[in-house]
Design an enzyme around this catalytic site. Structure first.
Site, PDB file in Angstrom:
ATOM      1  N   CYS A   5       0.842  -1.205   0.000  1.00  0.00           N
ATOM      2  CA  CYS A   5       0.000   0.000   0.000  1.00  0.00           C
ATOM      3  C   CYS A   5       0.874   1.250   0.000  1.00  0.00           C
ATOM      4  O   CYS A   5       0.601   2.217  -0.716  1.00  0.00           O
ATOM      5  CB  CYS A   5      -0.949  -0.007   1.195  1.00  0.00           C
ATOM      6  N   SER A  27      -6.026   0.396  11.285  1.00  0.00           N
ATOM      7  CA  SER A  27      -6.174  -0.126   9.920  1.00  0.00           C
ATOM      8  C   SER A  27      -5.157  -1.223   9.624  1.00  0.00           C
ATOM      9  O   SER A  27      -5.177  -1.812   8.547  1.00  0.00           O
ATOM     10  CB  SER A  27      -6.033   0.995   8.889  1.00  0.00           C
ATOM     11  N   THR A  38      -1.007  -7.291   7.940  1.00  0.00           N
ATOM     12  CA  THR A  38      -0.118  -6.135   7.764  1.00  0.00           C
ATOM     13  C   THR A  38       1.015  -6.185   8.785  1.00  0.00           C
ATOM     14  O   THR A  38       2.189  -5.963   8.455  1.00  0.00           O
ATOM     15  CB  THR A  38      -0.911  -4.823   7.921  1.00  0.00           C
ATOM     16  N   ARG A  39       0.676  -6.496  10.031  1.00  0.00           N
ATOM     17  CA  ARG A  39       1.689  -6.505  11.094  1.00  0.00           C
ATOM     18  C   ARG A  39       2.717  -7.621  10.877  1.00  0.00           C
ATOM     19  O   ARG A  39       3.905  -7.438  11.136  1.00  0.00           O
ATOM     20  CB  ARG A  39       1.011  -6.632  12.458  1.00  0.00           C
ATOM     21  N   GLN A  40       2.261  -8.771  10.401  1.00  0.00           N
ATOM     22  CA  GLN A  40       3.198  -9.874  10.126  1.00  0.00           C
ATOM     23  C   GLN A  40       4.152  -9.530   8.987  1.00  0.00           C
ATOM     24  O   GLN A  40       5.255 -10.059   8.910  1.00  0.00           O
ATOM     25  CB  GLN A  40       2.420 -11.134   9.726  1.00  0.00           C
TER      26      GLN A  40
END
Length: 297
Positions: free
Chosen positions: A128, A159, A164-166
């Site tokens: 993104c 959001s 996303t965190r991984q």
């Protein structure tokens, strides 16, 4: 008369996969969504897909391979999972639009290089942050050689789901590589910040570039180039906005971009995720249109 649409499936019914589902159902001209596949039967994403009348499965990639009628798959899982899915999809002759930072296939950006990879069987949406910032780097470097570009993508903590965190390490590496490969900077660096502010903030992106030549004419050309590419991105991401136009300090250029989401499924502050799903749909629509036209000839 040939097929009018390609049969599509989504694997990974999380935030991104679910938002993408609504975009395909509401806006797609060339795709028919046939299946949403995950690995947790009781997940919210699969429940919402069933509510929309879309077939679902908790058998993951196997559900897609078993169907035999899927032409194109959106992979919204994780970089690690897509690395396993990619060869299976390739062997099955299914086009993969990869929304993870796995980068098995070539990087694509609708406004920069999609035409070069229109026949590819696996394309990668970078990240993104990459979709938000690399067009600006490209807009600068098509005017003047760019020795270095650095982007800082700041997103609302709310959001950033587990996927996303991984993927944060992959996010920074893939985005930095995209700055060089697609943005045409000689060196690139990417930073992602998760902001826990409440109420959540919109996605903000700061782009810094070091350019090789500076004079008033070049500054004017860069400003015009940036404004032009913003209009091109806005054609498929209406919430993509120039927050601060190019500022020049010696050979350093600074630009700021804000991204507001469309609000299809995700809240409007999730512009980072909306940008990725808008880009994925724009890429898949063009690829499907091309494939359908080729099949009709």
């Amino acid at each position: 008369m040939g097929k009018q649409r390609l049969n599509a499936a989504i694997i990974g019914p999380g935030n991104i996969g679910t938002d993408l589902m609504y975009k395909i159902l509401r806006r797609s001209e060339y795709l028919e969504l046939k299946l949403v596949a995950g690995i947790v039967a009781e997940s919210e994403g699969l429940r919402l897909a069933r509510e929309e009348g879309v077939a679902t499965s908790a058998a993951g990639i196997q559900a897609i391979l078993d169907r035999k009628d899927i032409d194109i798959v959106f992979d919204a899982t994780t970089a690690h999972a897509h690395a396993q899915h990619a060869p299976l999809l390739k062997d099955a002759g299914i086009i993969a639009v990869d929304l993870t930072p796995a980068a098995v296939g070539p990087y694509v950006m609708p406004v920069v290089n999609l035409e070069e990879h229109i026949d590819a069987m696996n394309v990668n949406l970078i990240t993104c942050g990459g979709q938000a910032t690399i067009p600006i780097v490209y807009a600068i470097s098509r005017v003047v050689p760019t020795a270095y570009a650095e982007i800082v993508a700041t997103i609302a903590s709310k959001s950033a789901g587990p996927g996303t965190r991984q993927n944060i390490d992959e996010f920074t590496l893939t985005t930095a590589k995209g700055i060089v490969d697609i943005g045409n900077a000689q060196k690139g660096k990417a930073i992602i910040l998760l902001n826990p502010a409440d109420p959540p903030m919109m996605m903000n992106n700061t782009i810094y570039a070091l350019i090789d030549q500076v004079d008033p004419a070049i500054e004017q050309k860069i400003t015009e180039s940036v404004e032009e590419i913003i209009k091109e991105v806005q054609a498929f991401v209406p919430g993509y906005k120039l927050k601060i136009p190019p500022m020049f300090d010696g050979n350093k250029v600074t630009v700021m971009i804000e991204v507001e989401g469309s609000g299809d499924y995700l809240p409007q502050y999730s512009g980072n995720l909306d940008l990725e799903t808008c880009a994925a749909l724009a890429v898949a629509e063009k690829m499907a249109k091309h494939k359908l036209a080729a099949g009709a000839n």
